[in-house]
Scaffold this motif. Structure first.
Motif, PDB file in Angstrom:
ATOM      1  N   PHE A 138      96.012  17.575  38.107  1.00  0.00           N
ATOM      2  CA  PHE A 138      96.862  16.049  37.748  1.00  0.00           C
ATOM      3  C   PHE A 138      95.630  15.094  37.903  1.00  0.00           C
ATOM      4  CE2 PHE A 138      98.575  19.420  40.999  1.00  0.00           C
ATOM      5  CZ  PHE A 138     100.550  19.056  40.834  1.00  0.00           C
ATOM      6  N   ARG A 139      95.116  14.969  37.323  1.00  0.00           N
ATOM      7  CA  ARG A 139      93.688  14.401  36.564  1.00  0.00           C
ATOM      8  C   ARG A 139      94.358  14.503  35.074  1.00  0.00           C
ATOM      9  NH1 ARG A 139      88.057  15.741  37.363  1.00  0.00           N
ATOM     10  NH2 ARG A 139      88.021  13.430  36.138  1.00  0.00           N
ATOM     11  N   VAL A 140      94.724  15.293  34.316  1.00  0.00           N
ATOM     12  CA  VAL A 140      94.566  15.548  33.057  1.00  0.00           C
ATOM     13  C   VAL A 140      96.110  14.563  33.483  1.00  0.00           C
ATOM     14  CG1 VAL A 140      94.805  16.510  31.040  1.00  0.00           C
ATOM     15  CG2 VAL A 140      92.811  17.114  32.183  1.00  0.00           C
ATOM     16  N   LEU A 141      96.764  15.246  33.996  1.00  0.00           N
ATOM     17  CA  LEU A 141      98.683  14.720  33.907  1.00  0.00           C
ATOM     18  C   LEU A 141      98.428  13.380  34.374  1.00  0.00           C
ATOM     19  CD1 LEU A 141     101.758  15.469  33.634  1.00  0.00           C
ATOM     20  CD2 LEU A 141     101.525  15.911  36.528  1.00  0.00           C
ATOM     21  N   TRP A 142      97.862  12.639  35.014  1.00  0.00           N
ATOM     22  CA  TRP A 142      98.172  11.364  35.321  1.00  0.00           C
ATOM     23  C   TRP A 142      97.657  11.266  34.396  1.00  0.00           C
ATOM     24  CZ3 TRP A 142     100.213   7.553  37.831  1.00  0.00           C
ATOM     25  CH2 TRP A 142      99.516   6.824  37.269  1.00  0.00           C
ATOM     26  N   LYS A 143      96.542  10.914  33.660  1.00  0.00           N
ATOM     27  CA  LYS A 143      95.832   9.953  32.486  1.00  0.00           C
ATOM     28  C   LYS A 143      96.266  10.080  31.237  1.00  0.00           C
ATOM     29  CE  LYS A 143      91.918   9.994  29.809  1.00  0.00           C
ATOM     30  NZ  LYS A 143      90.794  10.756  29.144  1.00  0.00           N
ATOM     31  N   GLU A 144      97.609  11.410  31.273  1.00  0.00           N
ATOM     32  CA  GLU A 144      97.848  11.421  29.768  1.00  0.00           C
ATOM     33  C   GLU A 144      99.185  10.238  30.079  1.00  0.00           C
ATOM     34  OE1 GLU A 144      97.627  12.577  26.952  1.00  0.00           O
ATOM     35  OE2 GLU A 144      95.660  12.621  27.424  1.00  0.00           O
ATOM     36  N   ILE A 145      99.776  11.041  31.199  1.00  0.00           N
ATOM     37  CA  ILE A 145     100.919   9.679  31.601  1.00  0.00           C
ATOM     38  C   ILE A 145     100.808   8.305  31.100  1.00  0.00           C
ATOM     39  CG2 ILE A 145     102.211   8.801  33.210  1.00  0.00           C
ATOM     40  CD1 ILE A 145     102.842  12.217  34.542  1.00  0.00           C
ATOM     41  N   ARG A 146      99.368   8.013  31.749  1.00  0.00           N
ATOM     42  CA  ARG A 146      99.200   6.288  31.477  1.00  0.00           C
ATOM     43  C   ARG A 146      99.088   6.183  30.115  1.00  0.00           C
ATOM     44  NH1 ARG A 146      94.435   6.039  35.508  1.00  0.00           N
ATOM     45  NH2 ARG A 146      93.909   7.851  35.377  1.00  0.00           N
ATOM     46  N   VAL A 147      98.273   7.577  28.939  1.00  0.00           N
ATOM     47  CA  VAL A 147      98.460   6.599  28.317  1.00  0.00           C
ATOM     48  C   VAL A 147      99.202   6.693  26.916  1.00  0.00           C
ATOM     49  CG1 VAL A 147      97.213   7.697  25.850  1.00  0.00           C
ATOM     50  CG2 VAL A 147      96.389   7.718  28.052  1.00  0.00           C
ATOM     51  N   LEU A 179     100.965   3.648  27.602  1.00  0.00           N
ATOM     52  CA  LEU A 179     100.637   2.438  26.741  1.00  0.00           C
ATOM     53  C   LEU A 179     101.654   3.029  25.143  1.00  0.00           C
ATOM     54  CD1 LEU A 179      97.162   1.859  28.614  1.00  0.00           C
ATOM     55  CD2 LEU A 179      98.906   0.618  28.058  1.00  0.00           C
ATOM     56  N   CYS A 180     101.128   4.092  24.837  1.00  0.00           N
ATOM     57  CA  CYS A 180     101.096   4.625  23.590  1.00  0.00           C
ATOM     58  C   CYS A 180     103.301   4.287  23.442  1.00  0.00           C
ATOM     59  CB  CYS A 180     101.221   5.535  23.281  1.00  0.00           C
ATOM     60  SG  CYS A 180      99.280   6.158  22.815  1.00  0.00           S
ATOM     61  N   GLY A 181     103.879   5.098  23.937  1.00  0.00           N
ATOM     62  CA  GLY A 181     104.799   4.417  23.915  1.00  0.00           C
ATOM     63  C   GLY A 181     105.615   2.766  24.095  1.00  0.00           C
ATOM     64  N   VAL A 182     105.481   3.060  24.946  1.00  0.00           N
ATOM     65  CA  VAL A 182     105.857   1.201  24.457  1.00  0.00           C
ATOM     66  C   VAL A 182     105.260   0.193  23.538  1.00  0.00           C
ATOM     67  CG1 VAL A 182     105.581  -2.383  26.199  1.00  0.00           C
ATOM     68  CG2 VAL A 182     105.628   0.477  27.443  1.00  0.00           C
ATOM     69  N   SER A 183     104.492   0.407  22.521  1.00  0.00           N
ATOM     70  CA  SER A 183     103.466  -0.466  21.904  1.00  0.00           C
ATOM     71  C   SER A 183     104.682   0.060  20.531  1.00  0.00           C
ATOM     72  CB  SER A 183     102.102   0.609  21.624  1.00  0.00           C
ATOM     73  OG  SER A 183     101.312   0.297  22.744  1.00  0.00           O
ATOM     74  N   LEU A 184     105.046   1.807  20.211  1.00  0.00           N
ATOM     75  CA  LEU A 184     105.156   2.472  19.369  1.00  0.00           C
ATOM     76  C   LEU A 184     106.361   2.098  19.390  1.00  0.00           C
ATOM     77  CD1 LEU A 184     104.091   6.203  19.641  1.00  0.00           C
ATOM     78  CD2 LEU A 184     103.327   4.073  17.236  1.00  0.00           C
ATOM     79  N   ALA A 185     107.682   1.414  20.911  1.00  0.00           N
ATOM     80  CA  ALA A 185     109.045   1.495  20.785  1.00  0.00           C
ATOM     81  C   ALA A 185     108.712  -0.615  20.348  1.00  0.00           C
ATOM     82  CB  ALA A 185     109.547   1.651  22.514  1.00  0.00           C
ATOM     83  N   ALA A 186     107.851  -1.295  20.585  1.00  0.00           N
ATOM     84  CA  ALA A 186     107.864  -2.457  20.332  1.00  0.00           C
ATOM     85  C   ALA A 186     108.322  -2.296  18.738  1.00  0.00           C
ATOM     86  CB  ALA A 186     106.760  -3.075  20.762  1.00  0.00           C
ATOM     87  N   VAL A 187     106.867  -2.429  18.056  1.00  0.00           N
ATOM     88  CA  VAL A 187     107.129  -1.671  16.898  1.00  0.00           C
ATOM     89  C   VAL A 187     108.090  -1.560  16.012  1.00  0.00           C
ATOM     90  CG1 VAL A 187     105.924  -1.083  14.747  1.00  0.00           C
ATOM     91  CG2 VAL A 187     104.400  -1.821  16.148  1.00  0.00           C
ATOM     92  N   ALA A 188     108.711  -0.067  16.866  1.00  0.00           N
ATOM     93  CA  ALA A 188     109.938   0.447  15.765  1.00  0.00           C
ATOM     94  C   ALA A 188     111.467  -0.259  16.456  1.00  0.00           C
ATOM     95  CB  ALA A 188     110.204   1.584  16.626  1.00  0.00           C
ATOM     96  N   PHE A 189     111.515  -1.067  17.395  1.00  0.00           N
ATOM     97  CA  PHE A 189     112.237  -2.453  17.260  1.00  0.00           C
ATOM     98  C   PHE A 189     112.778  -2.876  16.493  1.00  0.00           C
ATOM     99  CE2 PHE A 189     114.653  -6.050  19.067  1.00  0.00           C
ATOM    100  CZ  PHE A 189     115.806  -5.126  19.971  1.00  0.00           C
ATOM    101  N   VAL A 190     111.345  -3.844  16.509  1.00  0.00           N
ATOM    102  CA  VAL A 190     110.940  -4.892  15.242  1.00  0.00           C
ATOM    103  C   VAL A 190     111.345  -4.244  13.592  1.00  0.00           C
ATOM    104  CG1 VAL A 190     109.472  -6.246  14.188  1.00  0.00           C
ATOM    105  CG2 VAL A 190     109.349  -6.669  16.605  1.00  0.00           C
ATOM    106  N   LYS A 191     111.230  -2.828  13.389  1.00  0.00           N
ATOM    107  CA  LYS A 191     111.410  -2.410  11.821  1.00  0.00           C
ATOM    108  C   LYS A 191     112.569  -2.163  12.107  1.00  0.00           C
ATOM    109  CE  LYS A 191     111.359   1.718   9.953  1.00  0.00           C
ATOM    110  NZ  LYS A 191     113.088   2.719  10.168  1.00  0.00           N
ATOM    111  N   VAL A 192     113.272  -1.685  13.286  1.00  0.00           N
ATOM    112  CA  VAL A 192     115.052  -1.348  12.610  1.00  0.00           C
ATOM    113  C   VAL A 192     115.240  -2.787  12.387  1.00  0.00           C
ATOM    114  CG1 VAL A 192     116.863  -0.541  13.725  1.00  0.00           C
ATOM    115  CG2 VAL A 192     114.732   1.167  14.447  1.00  0.00           C
TER     116      VAL A 192
END
Length: 458
Positions: free
Chosen positions: A350-359, A362-375
């Motif tokens: 659960f420590r690993v899972l919680w850490k990876e969900i938070r990471v 962050l990664c998902g929102v960053s990529l989503a923002a760039v992808a939105f602008v890119k499209v």
């Protein structure tokens, strides 16, 4: 140096050659013989070995690959082979026996003395992945009632054929370890000092039936030069040395890399593995992944009608699947490495899972923002792709964010679950995770497309 050795061999100047060989490390000499590009020394291999001292010949022999070892064994007389075996450490002899064809093994056991034959047979009984399979029985044992002077007398009389004399083990009458003392500690002590005053009673050991990777982790943690091995009754039966641990580490890392690439592990070096054998290593996994990849095709086919209405959605599928696969691979590789080093266990799930969900957020929102602008900018304004607008960009961005979160969740949990179930976590690396994530990414993508762009599909 190789050219000098070859020239002296060709000119039959054997006395000069003996002097030259004294300055060549056994590892280098084995490398000269096995040089794939320049095989000049191979025809002289037997002559060369007969010029070496028994000790050096044994060291060079151990460094050779299986093919050259087999060739030498077949060329040796029984007396020469017995001489080599007498100079080799038992664990090296067992390794060679495990790799040789039955006919060669039969000859090795034939020329070995009864005591060595019994020891070889005893060690061959251990599982290939166990500590017992890599240990050596050649170590120095002392008694705590000895003085330092008496201990050194014992080392001088018995240490010649031992794999290490730096670390000595203090055993009781039942061969159970009572302590450890090093040659350094004895050298710095008064000769009349009892061993009981010098020895460290905290003996860290492993059992013969433990996984050999556990021994490697102990070496990594404590920095030992040797590690005592006990049987099920706590009696000392051998030691694992640092060089054996490093060989295991190299083999385990290679095996993990091959499994993570969906290749059946092989003990042979790449250039010594035939084309047919390499094909057998790879094709089963490729068949399995190909069949599992049909699920993504089925998902796309089920959405085919909607894709025909809004063709531009098809262009973003590769980006979505690749990003998902890469995200899952990052998490899985990190967790697999942590499991291999002992930094992560199933209790940390659960420590690993919680850490990876938070990471992942962050990664998902960053990529989503760039992808939105890119499209919007590249696909919509610059390339003027038909049908691309802010709604399509939103579908891609949201799908990408969800895909990254799902991929990292899957990537971190599968290796932990595999370890818990007794499987090698490495098999849950890139190929399998990518296949799973591809299917989940498409499901998420088509779900959001159907929800956000529903008016266009009517």
């Amino acid at each position: 140096m190789k050219e000098i050795i070859l020239g002296l061999l060709q000119d039959k100047k054997y006395n000069q050659l003996k002097d030259v060989l004294n300055y060549v490390a056994p590892q280098d000499l084995a490398g000269f013989i096995q040089d794939e590009e320049h095989t000049d020394l191979e025809p002289y291999m037997l002559v060369l070995f007969r010029l070496l001292s028994k000790e050096t010949a044994a060291e060079v022999f151990v460094e050779l690959d299986t093919e050259h070892q087999e060739e030498l064994i077949k060329s040796y007389t029984d007396a020469e082979l017995r001489g080599i075996l007498d100079e080799m450490y038992l664990d090296d002899t067992v390794d060679i026996v495990e790799e040789m064809p039955a006919s060669v093994v039969k000859r090795i056991l034939k020329v070995a003395d009864p005591a060595m034959r019994q020891q070889i047979n005893d060690m061959l009984k251990y599982s290939k992945d166990s500590v017992g399979s890599i240990m050596t029985v050649e170590y120095v044992s002392l008694k705590k009632t000895m003085t330092v002077a008496e201990a050194f007398d014992r080392i001088r009389s018995n240490g010649v054929d031992k794999e290490t004399i730096y670390t000595c083990y203090v055993l009781d009458g039942g061969r159970r370890p009572e302590g450890i003392v090093t040659a350094r500690e004895m050298l710095l002590a008064d000769p009349s000092t009892p061993i009981s005053e010098l020895m460290n009673e905290n003996v860290i050991s492993v059992r013969t039936d433990q996984d050999r990777e556990e021994a490697v982790n102990i070496f990594r943690k404590y920095g030992f030069l040797a590690l005592p091995v006990l049987d099920s009754e706590g009696r000392m039966v051998g030691i694992v040395t640092m060089d054996d641990a490093m060989n295991v580490l190299e083999a385990e890392n290679t095996e993990d890399i091959e499994k993570m690439a969906a290749i059946t592990p092989s003990e042979k070096p790449y250039l010594h593995t035939g084309v047919f054998s390499t094909w057998l290593q790879r094709i089963p996994w490729l068949f399995l992944l190909m069949i599992s990849g049909t699920f993504t095709g089925m998902i796309i086919s089920s959405f085919e009608e909607k894709l025909s209405v809004l063709v531009c959605l098809t262009a973003f599928i590769p980006m979505l699947m690749d990003t998902g696969g890469n995200s899952g691979s990052q998490s899985s590789v990190s967790v697999i490495r942590g499991l291999a080093l002992g930094d992560v266990t199933f209790k940390d799930f659960f420590r690993v899972l919680w850490k990876e969900i938070r990471v992942a957020l962050l990664c998902g929102v960053s990529l989503a923002a760039v992808a939105f602008v890119k499209v919007i900018v590249i696909d919509g304004l610059l390339m003027k792709t038909t049908g691309v607008d802010w709604q399509v960009a939103l579908v891609v961005a949201v799908s990408l964010c969800v895909t990254v979160i799902v991929a990292k969740t899957v990537g971190c949990t599968l290796p932990l679950l595999a370890k818990k179930l007794g499987f090698d976590p490495a098999i849950m690396a890139s190929p399998f995770i990518t296949t799973i994530v591809d299917a989940l990414a498409l499901l998420a993508y088509f779900f959001f497309a159907t929800s956000i762009l529903s008016a266009r599909f009517i």
